[in-house]
Design a protein around this motif. Structure first.
Motif, PDB file in Angstrom:
ATOM      1  N   ALA A 159       0.657  -0.702  -0.151  1.00 17.04           N
ATOM      2  CA  ALA A 159       0.278   0.509   0.055  1.00 17.04           C
ATOM      3  C   ALA A 159       0.949   1.174  -0.176  1.00 17.04           C
ATOM      4  N   PRO A 160       1.233   1.953  -1.003  1.00 13.04           N
ATOM      5  CA  PRO A 160       1.641   3.011  -1.463  1.00 13.04           C
ATOM      6  C   PRO A 160       1.109   4.102   0.653  1.00 13.04           C
ATOM      7  N   SER A 161       2.341   4.861   0.410  1.00 11.04           N
ATOM      8  CA  SER A 161       2.269   6.117   1.766  1.00 11.04           C
ATOM      9  C   SER A 161       1.721   6.925   1.586  1.00 11.04           C
ATOM     10  N   PRO A 162       1.263   7.572   2.567  1.00  6.52           N
ATOM     11  CA  PRO A 162       0.565   8.574   2.413  1.00  6.52           C
ATOM     12  C   PRO A 162       1.223   9.767   2.153  1.00  6.52           C
ATOM     13  N   ALA A 163       1.145  11.243   1.083  1.00  7.36           N
ATOM     14  CA  ALA A 163       2.036  11.899   0.396  1.00  7.36           C
ATOM     15  C   ALA A 163       2.029  13.087   1.300  1.00  7.36           C
ATOM     16  N   ASN A 184     -18.920  -0.323   9.646  1.00  7.43           N
ATOM     17  CA  ASN A 184     -18.318  -0.877   8.972  1.00  7.43           C
ATOM     18  C   ASN A 184     -18.682  -0.198   7.527  1.00  7.43           C
ATOM     19  N   LEU A 185     -18.327   0.918   7.213  1.00  7.41           N
ATOM     20  CA  LEU A 185     -17.529   0.989   6.028  1.00  7.41           C
ATOM     21  C   LEU A 185     -16.108   1.537   6.048  1.00  7.41           C
ATOM     22  N   LEU A 186     -15.566   1.504   5.497  1.00  6.97           N
ATOM     23  CA  LEU A 186     -14.249   1.872   5.126  1.00  6.97           C
ATOM     24  C   LEU A 186     -14.084   2.612   3.730  1.00  6.97           C
ATOM     25  N   PHE A 187     -13.059   3.782   4.745  1.00  8.97           N
ATOM     26  CA  PHE A 187     -13.118   4.623   3.900  1.00  8.97           C
ATOM     27  C   PHE A 187     -11.981   5.058   2.799  1.00  8.97           C
ATOM     28  N   ILE A 188     -11.176   4.832   1.588  1.00  9.35           N
ATOM     29  CA  ILE A 188      -9.807   4.795   1.204  1.00  9.35           C
ATOM     30  C   ILE A 188      -9.206   5.863   0.761  1.00  9.35           C
ATOM     31  N   ALA A 189      -8.976   6.750   1.336  1.00  8.21           N
ATOM     32  CA  ALA A 189      -8.908   7.623   0.359  1.00  8.21           C
ATOM     33  C   ALA A 189      -7.738   7.775  -0.897  1.00  8.21           C
ATOM     34  N   GLY A 190      -7.627   9.188  -1.530  1.00  7.96           N
ATOM     35  CA  GLY A 190      -7.646   8.838  -3.357  1.00  7.96           C
ATOM     36  C   GLY A 190      -6.501   8.329  -3.608  1.00  7.96           C
ATOM     37  N   GLN A 191      -6.202   7.923  -4.383  1.00 12.20           N
ATOM     38  CA  GLN A 191      -4.956   6.784  -4.741  1.00 12.20           C
ATOM     39  C   GLN A 191      -4.399   7.237  -6.256  1.00 12.20           C
ATOM     40  N   VAL A 192      -3.584   7.969  -6.510  1.00 15.84           N
ATOM     41  CA  VAL A 192      -2.533   8.370  -7.682  1.00 15.84           C
ATOM     42  C   VAL A 192      -2.228   6.520  -8.536  1.00 15.84           C
ATOM     43  N   PRO A 193      -2.164   7.271 -10.313  1.00 11.53           N
ATOM     44  CA  PRO A 193      -1.266   5.390 -10.785  1.00 11.53           C
ATOM     45  C   PRO A 193       0.316   5.589 -10.093  1.00 11.53           C
ATOM     46  N   VAL A 194       0.365   4.862  -9.152  1.00 14.53           N
ATOM     47  CA  VAL A 194       1.622   4.976  -8.772  1.00 14.53           C
ATOM     48  C   VAL A 194       2.230   3.519  -9.385  1.00 14.53           C
ATOM     49  N   ARG A 195       3.487   2.808  -9.629  1.00 15.78           N
ATOM     50  CA  ARG A 195       4.113   1.588  -9.415  1.00 15.78           C
ATOM     51  C   ARG A 195       5.685   1.199  -9.002  1.00 15.78           C
ATOM     52  N   ASP A 196       5.752   1.401  -8.672  1.00 10.70           N
ATOM     53  CA  ASP A 196       7.265   1.016  -7.893  1.00 10.70           C
ATOM     54  C   ASP A 196       7.506   2.715  -7.068  1.00 10.70           C
ATOM     55  N   GLY A 197       6.564   3.243  -6.654  1.00 11.92           N
ATOM     56  CA  GLY A 197       6.865   4.531  -6.499  1.00 11.92           C
ATOM     57  C   GLY A 197       7.056   5.429  -7.321  1.00 11.92           C
ATOM     58  N   LYS A 198       6.638   5.278  -9.052  1.00 10.19           N
ATOM     59  CA  LYS A 198       7.292   6.505  -9.359  1.00 10.19           C
ATOM     60  C   LYS A 198       5.494   6.355  -9.787  1.00 10.19           C
ATOM     61  N   ALA A 199       4.869   7.821 -10.302  1.00 10.59           N
ATOM     62  CA  ALA A 199       4.023   7.882 -10.928  1.00 10.59           C
ATOM     63  C   ALA A 199       3.378   7.882 -12.070  1.00 10.59           C
ATOM     64  N   GLN A 200       2.457   7.032 -12.904  1.00 16.58           N
ATOM     65  CA  GLN A 200       2.277   5.832 -14.493  1.00 16.58           C
ATOM     66  C   GLN A 200       1.266   7.770 -15.005  1.00 16.58           C
TER      67      GLN A 200
END
Length: 156
Positions: free
Chosen positions: A19-23, A34-50
């Motif tokens: 799981a990527p670390s928060p920026a 019973n709800l799990l809210f997930i913060a916005g995720q960006v297209p990162v692969r291996d720590g690099k923005a795609q």
């Protein structure tokens, strides 16, 4: 313990990343009842923005869909981390929010965010069907094309 969802991910050829670390100053997941809210995720692969850039200015709808799918994979990595790795605790995907970095004239935001929606349905079947918002943005963090947030119903 065999995981039904992990088996489905394997069928789809998907290995969840760490799981990527928060920026910034936020947490990646918050559980309320019973709800799990997930913060916005960006297209990162291996720590690099795609998928850098804007839809309608060099990026195709197909590339936007790939970016949204990668965001959804990172969302699911956050879900797995929040649930101690047990994705079978997900009851359903409740809501997805998709933000598309696009020029003002671009109007195909829903098609782009389908990359995330289609992924959640592929993984969870009918339980992956969700309410959704797909909106345009003039820019997104790190210059990425898409950001995806989600809410899941989970069980103990």
């Amino acid at each position: 313990m065999s995981s039904r969802i992990q088996a489905r991910l394997a069928e789809l050829g998907v290995t969840l990343p760490a799981a990527p670390s928060p920026a910034a100053n936020y947490v990646p997941a918050v559980r309320a009842g019973n709800l799990l809210f997930i913060a916005g995720q960006v297209p990162v692969r291996d720590g690099k923005a795609q998928f850098l850039g804007q839809l309608g200015a060099g990026l195709s709808i197909e590339e936007g869909q790939q970016a949204a799918r990668l965001c959804a994979i990172n969302v699911l990595a956050q879900v797995a981390q929040a649930l101690g790795g047990d994705l079978d605790r997900v009851v359903r995907c409740v809501r997805v929010g998709g933000f598309v970095n696009a020029v003002p004239q671009f109007t195909e935001h829903p098609k782009v965010v389908n990359g995330a929606s289609d992924f959640f349905v592929a993984v969870f079947g009918d339980a992956g069907k969700h309410a959704r918002t797909a909106v345009g943005a003039g820019s997104l963090p790190r210059g990425v094309a898409v950001e995806v947030e989600a809410v899941f119903e989970v069980r103990d």
